[in-house]
Each structure stands twice: as C-alpha cells, then as structure tokens.
Write an enzyme that holds these catalytic residues in place. Structure first.
Site, PDB file in Angstrom:
ATOM      1  N   ASN A  69       2.796 -18.350 -39.643  1.00 44.88           N
ATOM      2  CA  ASN A  69       4.062 -18.310 -40.379  1.00 44.88           C
ATOM      3  C   ASN A  69       3.826 -18.689 -41.840  1.00 44.88           C
ATOM      4  OD1 ASN A  69       5.768 -17.566 -38.272  1.00 44.88           O
ATOM      5  ND2 ASN A  69       6.331 -19.671 -37.759  1.00 44.88           N
ATOM      6  N   HIS A  95      11.060 -12.267 -34.414  1.00 51.02           N
ATOM      7  CA  HIS A  95      10.265 -11.541 -35.422  1.00 51.02           C
ATOM      8  C   HIS A  95      10.480 -10.023 -35.324  1.00 51.02           C
ATOM      9  CE1 HIS A  95       7.770 -15.053 -36.715  1.00 51.02           C
ATOM     10  NE2 HIS A  95       8.024 -15.466 -35.502  1.00 51.02           N
TER      11      HIS A  95
HETATM   12 FE1  HDE Z   1       5.885 -16.558 -31.752  1.00 49.96          FE
HETATM   13  N1  HDE Z   1       6.447 -15.005 -30.521  1.00 49.96           N
HETATM   14  N2  HDE Z   1       6.297 -17.878 -30.274  1.00 49.96           N
HETATM   15  N3  HDE Z   1       5.481 -18.135 -32.998  1.00 49.96           N
HETATM   16  N4  HDE Z   1       5.526 -15.285 -33.246  1.00 49.96           N
HETATM   17  C1  HDE Z   1       6.424 -13.713 -30.856  1.00 49.96           C
HETATM   18  O1  HDE Z   1       5.510 -12.017 -29.505  1.00 49.96           O
HETATM   19  C2  HDE Z   1       6.474 -17.550 -28.981  1.00 49.96           C
HETATM   20  C3  HDE Z   1       5.476 -19.452 -32.671  1.00 49.96           C
HETATM   21  C4  HDE Z   1       4.991 -15.583 -34.470  1.00 49.96           C
HETATM   22  O2  HDE Z   1       4.419  -9.466 -36.204  1.00 49.96           O
HETATM   23  C5  HDE Z   1       6.658 -12.807 -29.677  1.00 49.96           C
HETATM   24  O3  HDE Z   1       4.810  -9.893 -29.830  1.00 49.96           O
HETATM   25  C6  HDE Z   1       6.545 -18.740 -28.169  1.00 49.96           C
HETATM   26  C7  HDE Z   1       4.824 -20.241 -33.666  1.00 49.96           C
HETATM   27  C8  HDE Z   1       4.871 -14.390 -35.253  1.00 49.96           C
HETATM   28  O4  HDE Z   1       4.433  -8.841 -34.111  1.00 49.96           O
HETATM   29  C9  HDE Z   1       6.821 -13.782 -28.502  1.00 49.96           C
HETATM   30  C10 HDE Z   1       6.401 -19.793 -29.039  1.00 49.96           C
HETATM   31  C11 HDE Z   1       4.427 -19.343 -34.627  1.00 49.96           C
HETATM   32  C12 HDE Z   1       5.325 -13.362 -34.440  1.00 49.96           C
HETATM   33  C13 HDE Z   1       6.624 -15.118 -29.192  1.00 49.96           C
HETATM   34  C14 HDE Z   1       6.242 -19.241 -30.351  1.00 49.96           C
HETATM   35  C15 HDE Z   1       4.844 -18.034 -34.189  1.00 49.96           C
HETATM   36  C16 HDE Z   1       5.717 -13.950 -33.192  1.00 49.96           C
HETATM   37  C17 HDE Z   1       7.759 -11.798 -29.890  1.00 49.96           C
HETATM   38  C18 HDE Z   1       6.429 -21.267 -28.729  1.00 49.96           C
HETATM   39  C19 HDE Z   1       3.695 -19.626 -35.943  1.00 49.96           C
HETATM   40  C20 HDE Z   1       5.452 -11.887 -34.794  1.00 49.96           C
HETATM   41  C21 HDE Z   1       7.085 -10.463 -30.061  1.00 49.96           C
HETATM   42  C22 HDE Z   1       5.469 -21.681 -27.763  1.00 49.96           C
HETATM   43  C23 HDE Z   1       2.393 -20.212 -35.746  1.00 49.96           C
HETATM   44  C24 HDE Z   1       4.189 -11.125 -34.531  1.00 49.96           C
HETATM   45  C25 HDE Z   1       5.697 -10.711 -29.795  1.00 49.96           C
HETATM   46  C26 HDE Z   1       4.351  -9.692 -34.993  1.00 49.96           C
HETATM   47  C27 HDE Z   1       6.187 -13.230 -32.086  1.00 49.96           C
HETATM   48  C28 HDE Z   1       6.617 -16.270 -28.502  1.00 49.96           C
HETATM   49  C29 HDE Z   1       6.116 -20.042 -31.510  1.00 49.96           C
HETATM   50  C30 HDE Z   1       4.606 -16.870 -34.974  1.00 49.96           C
HETATM   51  C31 HDE Z   1       8.137 -13.692 -27.731  1.00 49.96           C
HETATM   52  C32 HDE Z   1       6.754 -18.770 -26.668  1.00 49.96           C
HETATM   53  C33 HDE Z   1       4.598 -21.752 -33.643  1.00 49.96           C
HETATM   54  C34 HDE Z   1       4.360 -14.271 -36.676  1.00 49.96           C
HETATM   55  O5  HDE Z   1       5.832 -13.597 -27.520  1.00 49.96           O
END
Ligand code: HDE
Length: 682
Positions: free
Chosen positions: A149, A76
């Site tokens: 999302n 993201h």
């Molecule tokens: Fe994320 N995800 N994600 N994700 N995600 C990040 O956090 C992660 C997942 C989502 O505008 C990171 O601050 C893991 C689902 C958005 O700043 C990180 C898993 C959904 C954003 C991270 C998921 C998301 C992130 C990277 C699986 C929808 C952007 C930077 C367990 C429900 C937020 C940060 C923004 C961002 C990890 C799965 C949505 C690396 C480990 C499912 C919208 O921490």
C-alpha cells in the site's frame, strides 16, 4: 505466427505472450474461426423479421457480450496498471539469493497495479483512501508479488478482523451508500471500537490518502518479511518504494472537485506520463534488521500497525522500478492480473505477522471467484516468464497441453524410455525454520500498545499537515450521524494528542469526552522527519502540469517563455481556452488548445497562468472559478494585467505566489511543485 504443435494445418494469430493481433483488413470471423460476411444485420425471416434462432453469428456475439464482466475485486476494485522493469543498483547476494538482487544492472520485468481500496470498479480516482501498490516481479525463479500500500501500516493486527473492517467501510448494508468513502457511521463505529486502528487512521486522515498522482506516492510492503542467503541465514526486511517525484497531495477541496471534473484523474495522469515517455520511477529501499534489534524495540515488528522509524533503520536503496509501457488491453491485463502475497521466490520468506499469514490464504482463494478457474496462472499477465513444470493437470479453462503419461510422482516411466516429468529442485524456495509456541487463539501482549506510534506520526508532521489531519477527522466525524460514535472516536483520539482532540471536538461542536483507557500507556517516541511529506518534498517541479488559460489576442511571448521553462523543467503545459477550437494570439498565430474552460478547471493543474487579453473574463463563472480555486488551493498564479479584474472578482489577494505575466511568466512552472501554505493560514 506459431503453429499449434499437434496440428500442422492450423494457423493462429496468438503470440508467445498470448497476445492476439487485430490485423487490419483481416477477414472477420466467429470465435470458432468461421468467416462471416455481414456484421450489421441479424438473420431474419424476411427483411422486416422476425429474427431466427438459427443465427449462430448473432447468438455468439451477444452471448459473449452478456458475459464480458467478471466479479470485481472485493477490495481494491478500482485500479490501473502498467508494465515496467526493476533494475538492481546495489546487489545484496550476501543477504539473499533472491534473483532480482544478485547483479548490478540486472533487470526483471514487472507489472504494477495501483488501486483505491473501498470504492467499486467504476468509482472515482480521488476519494480519501489508502492506495494499493502491487508489484509482480517476473523473475527467473518464478513470480514474486509484493502486494503493498502507499501507507506503511494497516488498520488491524489479525486477519480475523479483515472482513469486519471492509464491511464497515463499504457502502452501508441497508442503504447501499456511501460509495468510496470512510466518512460514515459504520466505519467510525468499527474503528473507534478497535483502538489498534488508530495509527492507520491518522495516516488515512492525512494528505497521504489524497495523493496528487500515483507517480507521487511511496509504496510499502507493510509487513516484515525475511531475506534468506545461500547459507540459509535470515534477516528481517521491510520494503519501501520511494517515488522519484516525491510525495505530493491534493487539498481535500481539490480532491472533491477533481472527482467531478475528471473521475479518471489518476489513471489519465499515469497514462499521459507513460505515453509521453516521462516514465514514473521509484527507488526500492530496504530496512534490514535482525532478531536482536527486533527484540529490543518498544513495539513488535510482527505487528502490521507499526513502522520502524527510518531514523532507527535507514533505507538501503538496492534498486529502481520504472514503468515504461501501458497495457495493450485493460481487461486482459489490469483487470485479470492476480496478485498473491504467497508468491515468493527463493531468498524471500514470510514473517509470522498474523495479518500477512491470513493474506497468504485469501488472495489465492479470491482468484477462484474472480477468474473462475484454478488455471488463472495461465492468463498471460499472471503466467511466469520462466519455465514451469509440475504434475498438476486439467481444471476449467486448461489452455496448456501437457504431453505424456507422467502426471504423478514418483514414477519409473524413464525406465521405459518415457519422459518422467520434473524432479524436486536443488536451487529452490525453502521455508526458513522458525521456533513456535503451542497452538492458541490469542493476541500477543507485545501488540498491546496502540497509541505511541499514532502519536509519533502526528507529532512528526508540520503545522499545515497537522491542520489537515484535524480538518479531515472533523469532516469525517461530522458525517457520522450516531453521536455516541463521534464521542468514542474523540475519546480514543485524546490518547494521541490532547490539542488535536480538542481542535476536532471544537470543529464538530461537542464537548471533549473522557479519554479511552488504553490497553497499554503510550510512550513518547522521538519525532521522525521521514514521516512528513512536507519535510521530504521535492525541490523541483518535474512531473507537474501547468494550466494556461488563453484568450484571443493573448501575448505569444509570455506563452513562449513559459513553454521554454516547462520544457527545461520537465513540466507539462496544457492550454485552456473559452472554446475548444483554439485561440488567435496577438501575433495572428493560431494555437490549438487541450480543452475548453468549463471542462478543464484549475483543479486539474499544479499551477496556472492566465494569459488573457480579454478583460471581460471576469464575467465568466468558469473563469472566476478557475482563478478562485487555484488561489484557494494555494497554487502559483501568473496573470496578465488584463486579467486584473478577473483576479479581483475571484477574490485573489496579491501574495508571494501571484506573479505578473509580463515579468515572470515562467514562475508558474518553477512553483508547480509547491503550495503556499501561508495562504491557508491567512
Ligand atoms: Fe489485501 N486483498 N487483504 N491488503 N490487497 C486483496 O485480493 C486481504 C491487506 C492489497 O491490484 C484481495 O486479488 C486480507 C494489506 C492490495 O489486484 C483480497 C487482508 C495490504 C490489493 C485481499 C488484506 C493489502 C489487495 C482482493 C488482511 C497492504 C490489490 C482482490 C489479512 C500490505 C491487488 C485480490 C491488485 C487485494 C485480502 C490486507 C494490499 C480479498 C484478507 C495489509 C494492493 O484477497
């Protein structure tokens, strides 16, 4: 201008939200406040140098510049954000004590960041990708982050697989490409080995993954959460953001061309809408259900690869989200905003979804890498807007100045007349107790059905939507160089829909392989209209943009009518001409335009009008492309008689979406939210 509490003599420009003002005409200073007389020249030994090490002004300026970047988000990374508010329209105090849902008309400030997932920070806005939809509610009970999302399911069921998923979709490790694309070997290798991803794959290959605008996509909390009321009673909930302008997408060819014409297409669109006062809006709908309902479904509500059909649990709309203020500073706010799914407030709790559970660790952890300090919560965009008190102290970049000795608890300092610090809260976040089984590293049997909902999704689409999915997967698999990976993907797709798999195999040019043995035989669920963007599309053109191609001598009347219709419908009109300097209409009136033809192709608009008085436009390649693309992208085209040759040269065949400017110039406005799907069939 507040004075620092412990020093009466210092005046700062720092506002309550941490904002600093660039005061026009104020003396230029170093970061340490020393006034400096010259911002053009370094300190030299003689006018022709060399430059002296002593020049702290130069060194500070370059030192700061050298460190202006912070690590981009692992996923993201590309995103854009805005401020706004959430307003409660239907309070639910019986279901939850969560502050945003207590009072009709009650408002809570929010910050929202939209993003793509795979591309890096500088990548284009329009790849085929999932879009992030992250909302930070600054409530009276602390920050609640709903980090969702624009697609209601996810690729994987367990956080353990997230690094693998992301490694596979990012540029391949040895070659460093492709950027912001899933159409390559490693992604399809991974997902075809992980049948649980198939439902999300279908969504990602649908037009949902190429949205027309961030304002025209829905958002989803994805996981099941809990609402908890004052008695401690919990119900399950899924969160849905429903776009007021309804969902709309570009065509794939359009998305590809937009990425060249305007890589900032979505960011610019959001900025233009907000600065024009046309504030983007979403409804918050809740799917509320209990343990009993959950236990009786053929899927597990803790499995993030599953939806709950809206026909089974309709949305209860409880509020609206409005984005009404662009950021003052992109870096300070949009880049530094830190969302944490672990930020919940009293009245909202997690479920045991193993993907969500993993996220609760990851986001806190990643902020330390990105923002460099455990004090990232003090950055204005992250700071709660309610009081915050605890015994945590110090750390890198501590900007608060806690007073007194009470940095431990329990303490008896009150007996000595000193401030003892905060005490545990009565009105507080309390974890809802949940019975668990023993400790084991396993995947629940109830997560084993991977295909039923993928099939449900595909079969709920209209024919054009299905055709787009077939084309998208054909495109992606055609970019896969490893033949066995293409075949494995097809073997899996057969379990979704035989006709679809056959059409893709035909498109790729391979024989359909044996179907993959599913872990659990899929069932046929009743089709859900709510899953189709076409069946839930808007009936009005509000929020769309019409591009008008003008030449000198154009008919001012047609332009006037078109503009009047646009104003009435809430549609933006942008004028394009062969030269940026503008045009002179037949009436002699001169008109300023928004862009030059070569720089503003029709892919940037929802419908077009060719108000040309100049028949020679058919020899201008950019004019031919303007019209040919509008036609190929199924858009309404209004044209003057003089533009007839241009339409012919562009291969336009007269159909229900081609209109005469002399008769109905406003048709471009009235059809701006529509595409003529029949044209695609033809
Ligand atoms: Fe994320 N995800 N994600 N994700 N995600 C990040 O956090 C992660 C997942 C989502 O505008 C990171 O601050 C893991 C689902 C958005 O700043 C990180 C898993 C959904 C954003 C991270 C998921 C998301 C992130 C990277 C699986 C929808 C952007 C930077 C367990 C429900 C937020 C940060 C923004 C961002 C990890 C799965 C949505 C690396 C480990 C499912 C919208 O921490």
């Amino acid at each position: 201008m507040p004075r620092a509490e412990n020093d009466q003599t210092i005046i700062t420009d720092r506002g309550e939200g941490g904002e600093t003002q660039q005061r026009g005409g104020a003396p230029l200073t170093t970061n340490h406040g020393v006034p400096i007389p010259d911002n053009q020249n370094s300190l030299k030994a003689g006018a022709r140098g060399p430059t002296l090490l002593e020049d702290f002004v130069l060194r500070e300026k370059i030192f700061h510049f050298d460190h202006e970047r912070i690590p981009e988000r692992i996923v993201h990374a590309r995103g854009t954000g805005a401020h706004g508010y959430f307003e409660c329209t239907d309070p639910i105090p019986d279901l939850t004590i969560a502050q945003p849902f207590q009072e009709k008309g009650g408002k809570v400030p929010v910050f929202v960041r939209f993003s793509t997932v795979a591309g890096s920070k500088g990548s284009k806005d329009t790849p085929r990708d999932v879009r992030g939809f992250a909302v930070k509610f600054y409530t009276e009970d602390g920050n609640w982050d709903l980090v969702g999302n624009n697609i209601p399911v996810f690729f994987i069921q367990d956080a353990m697989k997230f690094p693998d998923l992301i490694h596979s979709v990012k540029p391949e490790a040895d070659r460093g490409f492709p950027q912001a694309a899933s159409a390559h070997d490693t992604f399809w290798d991974f997902v075809s080995l992980m049948p649980e991803s198939i439902h999300m794959i279908l969504w990602a290959m649908s037009d949902r993954a190429i949205p027309r605008s961030l304002r025209m996509m829905d958002g989803f909390g994805v996981h099941t959460f809990r609402l908890v009321n004052a008695k401690g009673k919990a119900v399950f909930v899924k969160f849905h953001w429903r776009a007021k302008l309804r969902c709309q997408s570009t065509t794939w060819d359009e998305a590809v061309k937009i990425s060249g014409a305007d890589p900032d297409y979505h960011r610019r669109d959001l900025w233009e809408a907000i600065t024009a006062g046309d504030f983007p809006e979403w409804e918050l709908g809740l799917q509320i259900f209990d343990e009993e309902f959950a236990a009786s479904q053929p899927y597990d509500v803790l499995d993030a690869t599953k939806i709950i059909p809206e026909e089974d649990v309709p949305l209860r709309v409880v509020g609206r989200l409005v984005l009404d203020r662009w950021v003052d500073n992109f870096f300070a706010e949009t880049e530094q905003v830190a969302f944490l799914p672990s930020n919940v407030i009293p009245g909202i709790d997690f479920s045991e979804d193993p993907l969500l559970q993993g996220r609760l660790f990851s986001y806190l952890d990643t902020q330390k890498s990105r923002l460099g300090t455990t004090n990232f919560h003090q950055i204005p965009v992250n700071a709660p807007k309610c009081p915050m008190h605890n015994f945590q102290r110090d750390g890198l970049m501590q900007t608060l100045v806690p007073t007194g000795r009470a940095n431990y608890e329990p303490n008896s300092l009150a007996e000595a007349g000193e401030d003892p610090g905060p005490r545990p809260a009565e009105h507080a976040f309390r974890t809802h107790p949940v019975a668990t089984e023993g400790k084991l590293r396993a995947r629940s049997e109830t997560f084993a059905d991977h295909y039923s909902q993928a099939r449900l999704f595909y079969r709920s689409q209209t024919a054009p939507e299905q055709a787009h999915i077939v084309k998208a997967i054909t495109f992606e698999l055609s970019k896969v160089d490893l033949p066995h990976v293409r075949l494995r993907a097809l073997a899996s797709l057969r379990n979704v829909d035989e006709d679809m798999a056959l059409a893709i195999a035909d498109g790729v040019g391979v024989e359909l392989p044996e179907a993959l043995e599913p872990a659990k035989a899929p069932i046929d669920m009743p089709a859900s209209d709510a899953l189709s963007m076409h069946l839930t599309a808007t009936q009005v053109p509000k929020g769309r943009t019409v591009g008008v191609l003008l030449t000198d001598g154009a008919d001012g009347e047609a332009l006037k009518k078109l503009r009047a219709a646009a104003k009435k419908a809430g549609v933006t009109v942008k004028l394009v001409a062969p030269k940026r300097g503008g045009v002179t209409l037949a009436s002699g009136e001169t008109v300023e335009v928004d862009g030059q033809l070569e720089g503003m192709p029709s892919v940037l608009f929802d419908a077009v009008a060719i108000l040309a008085a100049d028949a020679s436009l058919d020899r201008v390649p950019a004019a031919r492309d303007f019209v040919a693309d509008a036609f190929a992208h199924l858009k309404a085209i209004v044209a003057t008689k003089e533009a007839g040759g241009l339409l012919d040269a562009a291969g336009v065949e007269k159909d229900a979406f081609v209109f005469e400017a002399a008769k109905e110039p406003e048709a471009a406005v009235l059809r701006a939210h529509e595409r003529l799907w029949d044209r695609e069939q033809a």
